[in-house]
Each structure stands twice: as C-alpha cells, then as structure tokens.
Write an enzyme that holds these catalytic residues in place. Structure first.
Site, short mmCIF file in Angstrom:
data_model
loop_
_atom_site.label_atom_id
_atom_site.label_comp_id
_atom_site.label_asym_id
_atom_site.label_seq_id
_atom_site.Cartn_x
_atom_site.Cartn_y
_atom_site.Cartn_z
N SER A 1 -3.30 15.57 5.47
CA SER A 1 -4.25 15.18 4.43
C SER A 1 -5.70 15.29 4.91
CB SER A 1 -3.96 13.73 4.03
OG SER A 1 -5.05 13.17 3.34
N HIS B 1 1.27 12.40 -7.50
CA HIS B 1 0.77 11.59 -6.38
C HIS B 1 1.71 10.40 -6.12
CE1 HIS B 1 -3.33 11.95 -4.36
NE2 HIS B 1 -2.85 10.90 -3.72
N TYR C 1 -9.28 17.65 -0.27
CA TYR C 1 -10.00 17.01 -1.38
C TYR C 1 -11.36 17.68 -1.43
CZ TYR C 1 -6.73 13.02 -1.75
OH TYR C 1 -5.65 12.22 -1.96
N GLN D 1 -4.13 19.80 3.26
CA GLN D 1 -4.44 19.36 1.89
C GLN D 1 -5.91 19.01 1.81
OE1 GLN D 1 -4.76 15.53 1.15
NE2 GLN D 1 -5.96 16.33 -0.55
N TYR E 1 0.85 -1.20 0.00
CA TYR E 1 0.00 0.00 0.00
C TYR E 1 0.88 1.25 0.00
CZ TYR E 1 -2.46 3.90 2.21
OH TYR E 1 -2.93 5.15 2.51
N ARG F 1 0.57 7.28 -8.01
CA ARG F 1 -0.56 6.52 -7.48
C ARG F 1 -1.89 6.86 -8.14
NH1 ARG F 1 1.14 4.54 -2.36
NH2 ARG F 1 -0.85 4.68 -1.25
C1 LIG Z 1 0.73 6.14 1.36
C2 LIG Z 1 0.48 7.43 0.62
C3 LIG Z 1 -0.69 8.13 0.86
C4 LIG Z 1 -0.92 9.35 0.19
N1 LIG Z 1 -2.05 10.07 0.50
C5 LIG Z 1 -2.25 11.28 -0.07
C6 LIG Z 1 -3.35 12.11 0.31
O1 LIG Z 1 -4.15 11.74 1.17
N2 LIG Z 1 -3.49 13.30 -0.31
C7 LIG Z 1 -2.60 13.76 -1.26
O2 LIG Z 1 -2.78 14.86 -1.79
N3 LIG Z 1 -1.54 13.01 -1.62
C8 LIG Z 1 -1.33 11.80 -1.05
N4 LIG Z 1 -0.23 11.06 -1.40
C9 LIG Z 1 0.75 11.62 -2.35
C10 LIG Z 1 1.82 12.44 -1.62
O3 LIG Z 1 1.30 13.68 -1.17
C11 LIG Z 1 2.99 12.79 -2.55
O4 LIG Z 1 2.49 13.47 -3.69
C12 LIG Z 1 3.80 11.58 -3.00
O5 LIG Z 1 3.95 10.63 -1.96
C13 LIG Z 1 5.18 12.03 -3.46
O6 LIG Z 1 5.90 11.01 -4.04
P1 LIG Z 1 7.00 10.12 -3.27
O7 LIG Z 1 6.23 9.20 -2.37
O8 LIG Z 1 7.71 9.45 -4.38
O9 LIG Z 1 7.90 11.07 -2.48
C14 LIG Z 1 0.02 9.84 -0.74
C15 LIG Z 1 1.18 9.11 -0.98
C16 LIG Z 1 1.42 7.92 -0.32
C17 LIG Z 1 2.71 7.19 -0.57
#
Ligand SMILES: Cc1cc2nc3c(=O)[nH]c(=O)nc-3n(C[C@H](O)[C@H](O)[C@H](O)COP(=O)(O)O)c2cc1C
Length: 408
Positions: free
Chosen positions: A130, A300, A153, A151, A48, A303
């Site tokens: 978040s 993201h 949504y 942040q 995850y 993701r």
């Molecule tokens: C486990 C996880 C949960 C995340 N949840 C959110 C979120 O709730 N809101 C959001 O804007 N980005 C979320 N992100 C994206 C992060 O803000 C960020 O853009 C990203 O992790 C950056 O890339 P990196 O993991 O390669 O450093 C999430 C990333 C991960 C790994």
C-alpha cells in the site's frame, strides 16, 4: 490401565512441536485465524482490522453475496492431475489468489509488510504493498527478494505521487494499481467510537489495555516506531504531510482526481496498470480505452462507500463488457477456496484477500500468512476436483455451466 496402554489407545502426543507450531497446525480455516487474531489484539485494534464504514452494510453484503451462487459440478471427469497454477499479466503464479494492499500493517503485527511479502514470494502469489505501508517498498522488495505490486493513492501533493511511481518502477514492481474509491476517507464508526488514533496514543486507556493484551504490546513496543514509511520516503520539503498520523494522510486524499490523472499515470508507468475500486462496466470500458490493463474490483472490504455493491456481483457484467483481453481481479469477502472458484467461474482472473492474511499475520506472523495461502489453495484444489475442473483454464472456459445464480 497403564499410561502406555492409554497412549496406545489415543495415539502418541505430537512431540517435537513447539506450542506455536501446534497452534499453526490446528488452524484449519480462515475463520480459525480470525478467532486467534481477535484473542491476541486489543479491541480497538481488532475493530480497526475487522470494521467497515457507517452501518457496515457492504461489509456484510460482501459475504452474503457469495451465497447467491451455487456450484453445479460436472461429474465423472478425470481430476487426478489438477493444478491451481495460473498466469497473471505474464507472470506464473501458484494459484489465482493474491494479497490485497493494506495500510499500516505493523500496527497489527511486528512481522509487518516484510512478513507478508516474504510469505507471498515463498508461496508464489502476488502481494500489493500500500501507499500507506509502514515499510518502504524498497525494503520490502529487498527483504522478500521479489518486487511487490504497488497500490497508489493519488495524493494532493502530486510531486509525492510521481516520486512514488518512479520508485515503484525503479524497484521493479510489475503492477501498479491505483485505488479510485478514496476521494475522501470512509466513515469508520468503530474507530471513532473507540477513539483509535494512528499511531496509538499512550494514554490511560491504552495503558489499561497493556495489562489485558500484554503480548501484543510487548511486540509493538519492541519494534521500530510506526510511520508511513513510503510516503515519508517520497516527501519533498514543504510537502505538508507531517508525521505518521492517519489524519495527516487522509487529509491528503484528493477529491479532484479524474480520468485525466489516470491518463497521466498511464504515460508515466511502463508496467501493468490497474484501477482498484467498485468499478462498473462503463467505467471499466473508459479505463480500457485509456490503456489501463485491468480492474481490481473491490469495495475496500466495506470500508469506504457503505452500500457499495459487493464486487463479486460486478464480475459478470464487467467481463461481458470488457472482453477476455482485460484483467479482472476481485476482492472483498473472499474467505474460502470455493469463493475463489466461484469468482473464476463468474469471469475473474484471480481473487484477492485482505483481512484473512492480516488475521494470519497477527496470529502466527509470516508463517501464518504462508499457512493461510496453503489453506485457501488446498480448498480451491479440492473444490476444482469435486467440480470436475482440472485447471484454472477449465474454470474460466466452462464457468458459466459450473455456477448458477439463485433465483429464490
Ligand atoms: C486493515 C485494512 C487496511 C486496508 N488498507 C488499504 C490500503 O491502504 N489501500 C487499499 O487500496 N486498500 C486497503 N484495504 C482494502 C484491501 O485492499 C481489500 O480491498 C479488502 O481488505 C478486501 O476485503 P476483505 O478484507 O474482505 O478480504 C485495507 C483493508 C483493511 C482490512
């Protein structure tokens, strides 16, 4: 040979340090934290955290993209007084480095969002909490002594959305960043294949994992139950977001969101407003014309949209279009101090990390997060000195001479 002679040869063992302190001191890079986190986490939870969407093309491109740039140092500069400090949206920070928002942090470590926020406050770098955090932003602000960035949504229930904006303002959050890359949820195949549910179900396979990773489960089962605390705190009667399941939240992602909604939030929000996503030059200009203060360039962490451009590649064109009076942050794939230096040379004001601080949190709690910030800041300082840049302003001003795009 006596034991005393052997000790004299190999040096004294480190006495007075606990096992966890030794582990922390032996962790020298972000990748060391990654290895330690994977050892601790059950596979579905590690997946995850590490995984991306679909074929994970963007996830891999995010790292590869940094290799398209080479640093070209300016030699024989006096770099004895080098500082990594920088001002972002009127606030001084110890480094051009921030912790990106990540949902459901207490699934990974009981230290949770408060552990992350406290570490960020102690190290004087920004942390964005978040919308789908497992701790309320009020509790995070109170416990860490520093209101985090928030942040947002834009959920289908706009009453919940507006209430969260009002709560962020009342808590003194200086920056609101709206994620604009989540019209729908990304297709995370690892989670689907692993049958991951959030919160995790205590079924037969989960029980089997408890035997394999007992430390993880002991921490998880001892803590308060997992829930989407922020959303729950803003929920109005009949809002229809039931319980703490990820499915309930992602069904609230709103594919109708448009620029009018951004203009609406601009009217509501008194502080700094950013958009977060893989934003090109044209969209950045539209955002600027609506009074948005900057963009947090991000896919993201791979993701969401698979195939989305690695955000580091967007930095030069967005800077050229939007000018110097517009904030540009970048994340996705930042793993070293030289990545941060490159981002700044290319035109960013700061680089953000997601997984690296989560790996550190899993491995060593809040102290791990402090350590990962220290590691990246030390790497950045050394990179700057070897590059011949004494300040963040030097990197930003002379960046185009200090970095070159590979042509082969
Ligand atoms: C486990 C996880 C949960 C995340 N949840 C959110 C979120 O709730 N809101 C959001 O804007 N980005 C979320 N992100 C994206 C992060 O803000 C960020 O853009 C990203 O992790 C950056 O890339 P990196 O993991 O390669 O450093 C999430 C990333 C991960 C790994």
């Amino acid at each position: 040979v006596t034991p005393r002679e052997i000790l004299a040869l190999i040096g004294r063992p480190r006495t007075g340090q606990s096992r966890s302190e030794r582990a922390l001191a032996d962790t020298l890079t972000v990748q060391d934290f990654h290895r330690r986190a994977r050892r601790r986490l059950p596979t579905p939870i590690a997946d995850y955290l590490d995984g991306g969407a679909d074929a994970e093309r963007s996830l891999h491109e995010n790292r590869r993209a940094f290799r398209d740039y080479d640093l070209v140092p300016r030699v024989l500069q006096d770099v004895s007084e080098t500082s990594t400090s920088t001002t972002l949206f009127g606030v001084e920070h110890a480094a051009p480095l921030g912790l990106a928002p990540t949902g459901y942090t207490r699934l990974l470590s009981p230290a949770g969002e408060i552990g992350v926020a406290t570490a960020a406050a102690r190290r004087r770098v920004p942390y964005a909490i978040s919308t789908v955090s497992t701790t309320t932003l009020e509790d995070v602000a109170r416990a860490s002594g520093t209101p985090p960035w928030f942040q947002l949504y834009l959920l289908k229930d706009r009453g919940v959305t507006r209430d969260m904006v009002a709560r962020a303002a009342a808590s003194g959050c200086p920056v609101l960043e709206i994620a604009v890359d989540t019209a729908v949820s990304g297709n995370r195949l690892r989670d689907r294949r692993n049958g991951l549910t959030i919160p995790p179900r205590l079924d037969a396979s989960t029980l089997a994992q408890i035997g394999v990773k007992p430390a993880y489960w002991a921490g998880m089962l001892a803590g308060p139950s997992l829930e989407f605390a922020n959303v729950a705190a803003s929920q109005h009667a009949g809002a229809g977001i039931s319980g703490g399941s990820i499915a309930a939240i992602t069904s609230q992602f709103d594919p109708t969101v448009g620029w009018d909604d951004i203009a609406g939030i601009r009217d509501l929000w008194p502080g700094t407003l950013l958009l977060k996503g893989p934003i090109g030059a044209e969209d950045a200009l539209t955002a600027k014309s609506l009074g948005v203060d900057g963009v947090h360039l991000s896919n993201h962490g791979g993701r969401q949209l698979d195939g989305a451009i690695a955000p580091i590649r967007l930095v030069p064109e967005v800077r050229a279009a939007a000018g110097d009076d517009f904030g540009i942050l970048v994340d996705s794939g930042v793993r070293t101090g030289s990545d941060i230096a490159m981002a700044l040379c290319l035109g960013a004001d700061a680089a953000f990390i997601g997984r690296p601080y989560l790996w550190a949190l899993v491995a060593s709690g809040g102290r791990g997060v402090e350590r990962v910030i220290d590691i990246l800041t030390d790497e950045l300082r050394r990179t700057m000195q070897l590059l011949g840049a004494s300040s963040v302003a030097d990197l930003r001003r002379d960046g185009h001479d200090l970095v070159r795009t590979r042509t082969t």
